[in-house]
Write an enzyme that holds these catalytic residues in place. Structure first.
Site, PDB file in Angstrom:
ATOM      1  N   HIS A 104     -40.780  61.705  51.369  1.00 40.36           N
ATOM      2  CA  HIS A 104     -40.130  60.407  51.635  1.00 40.36           C
ATOM      3  C   HIS A 104     -40.251  60.032  53.114  1.00 40.36           C
ATOM      4  CE1 HIS A 104     -38.378  58.912  47.970  1.00 40.36           C
ATOM      5  NE2 HIS A 104     -37.774  60.051  47.719  1.00 40.36           N
ATOM      6  N   HIS A 153     -40.175  67.215  48.433  1.00 42.23           N
ATOM      7  CA  HIS A 153     -39.930  65.857  47.941  1.00 42.23           C
ATOM      8  C   HIS A 153     -39.333  64.982  49.045  1.00 42.23           C
ATOM      9  CE1 HIS A 153     -38.608  63.006  44.632  1.00 42.23           C
ATOM     10  NE2 HIS A 153     -37.813  62.635  45.627  1.00 42.23           N
ATOM     11  N   GLU A 154     -38.301  65.502  49.715  1.00 37.14           N
ATOM     12  CA  GLU A 154     -37.629  64.709  50.748  1.00 37.14           C
ATOM     13  C   GLU A 154     -38.523  64.521  51.967  1.00 37.14           C
ATOM     14  OE1 GLU A 154     -35.178  63.096  49.731  1.00 37.14           O
ATOM     15  OE2 GLU A 154     -34.882  64.329  47.956  1.00 37.14           O
ATOM     16  N   GLN A 188     -34.425  56.265  52.137  1.00 39.83           N
ATOM     17  CA  GLN A 188     -33.817  55.825  50.879  1.00 39.83           C
ATOM     18  C   GLN A 188     -32.532  55.024  51.121  1.00 39.83           C
ATOM     19  OE1 GLN A 188     -34.350  59.943  49.082  1.00 39.83           O
ATOM     20  NE2 GLN A 188     -34.521  58.624  47.269  1.00 39.83           N
ATOM     21  N   CYS A 224     -36.193  61.135  41.061  1.00 42.78           N
ATOM     22  CA  CYS A 224     -35.918  60.577  42.384  1.00 42.78           C
ATOM     23  C   CYS A 224     -34.813  59.546  42.259  1.00 42.78           C
ATOM     24  CB  CYS A 224     -37.195  59.931  42.932  1.00 42.78           C
ATOM     25  SG  CYS A 224     -37.010  59.219  44.572  1.00 42.78           S
ATOM     26  N   LEU A 225     -33.881  59.562  43.194  1.00 43.33           N
ATOM     27  CA  LEU A 225     -32.790  58.586  43.174  1.00 43.33           C
ATOM     28  C   LEU A 225     -33.293  57.166  43.394  1.00 43.33           C
ATOM     29  CD1 LEU A 225     -30.083  60.611  45.130  1.00 43.33           C
ATOM     30  CD2 LEU A 225     -30.216  60.213  42.658  1.00 43.33           C
ATOM     31  N   GLY A 274     -31.186  65.849  46.716  1.00 42.44           N
ATOM     32  CA  GLY A 274     -31.721  65.531  48.032  1.00 42.44           C
ATOM     33  C   GLY A 274     -31.737  64.032  48.247  1.00 42.44           C
TER      34      GLY A 274
END
Length: 181
Positions: free
Chosen positions: A134, A130-131, A51, A88-89, A46
């Site tokens: 963000h 999660h997304e 991000q 997480c990226l 995701g």
């Protein structure tokens, strides 16, 4: 392919709540493509617009070979929760156990402004939560228990990427009307 740099922990854009998408235009479709390309290249399951430094309520996902996106999501979560590893990226290389709802029904829109309902459990539910976090300026380590959060912050401080300069953002000479970078 339009792979963009991913903003890392410490970048203020990751703590800023994103604005709802109002214009379902070519710019939004380009953003969704950039998010998808960057997420797959990373690789990740995701990626949310903040991000990439874009303060709009959009994210992409790639779970169980299903590629998709959601614009302006609202979530209904199951009461039952499970703990599972989460990364997480924007915090490369770090994984910690986090509690999330097992199931989710996410309502929103696709990039053309058509209504979408996304239902999922386990990994898809975790990814959607999660997304969406963000988009609200929340990072998954905020959801860890105090001991795990302390360990996460220590791991962040010791990581080779922590403290790197934030990417330089250049202003476009073209009118963007406050939408995407």
């Amino acid at each position: 392919m339009a792979v963009k740099p991913i903003r890392l922990f410490g970048d203020p854009v990751l703590r800023t709540p994103a604005e709802p998408v109002k214009d379902f235009d070519k710019e939004l479709r380009t953003l969704v493509k950039d998010l998808s390309d960057t997420m797959i290249d990373a690789p990740g399951v995701g990626l949310a617009a903040p991000q990439l430094g874009v303060g709009l309520r959009v994210f992409t996902y790639y779970v169980d070979e299903q590629l998709g996106h959601l614009v302006n999501p609202s979530l209904q979560l199951t009461d039952e929760q499970e703990e599972g590893d989460e990364g997480c990226l924007s915090l490369p290389g770090l994984v910690f156990p986090a509690k999330r709802a097992i199931g989710v029904v996410a309502k929103g829109f696709n990039m053309y402004g058509e209504p979408v309902v996304l239902e999922g459990t386990h990994l898809l539910a975790r990814c959607v939560q999660h997304e969406t976090d963000h988009l609200d300026g929340v990072i998954f380590i905020d959801r860890l228990d105090p001991d795990q959060r302390k360990a996460a912050m220590k791991a962040i401080r010791e990581s080779e990427w922590f403290g790197d300069d934030a990417p330089v953002v250049k202003d476009s000479p073209h009118p963007m009307f406050g939408k995407a970078l």
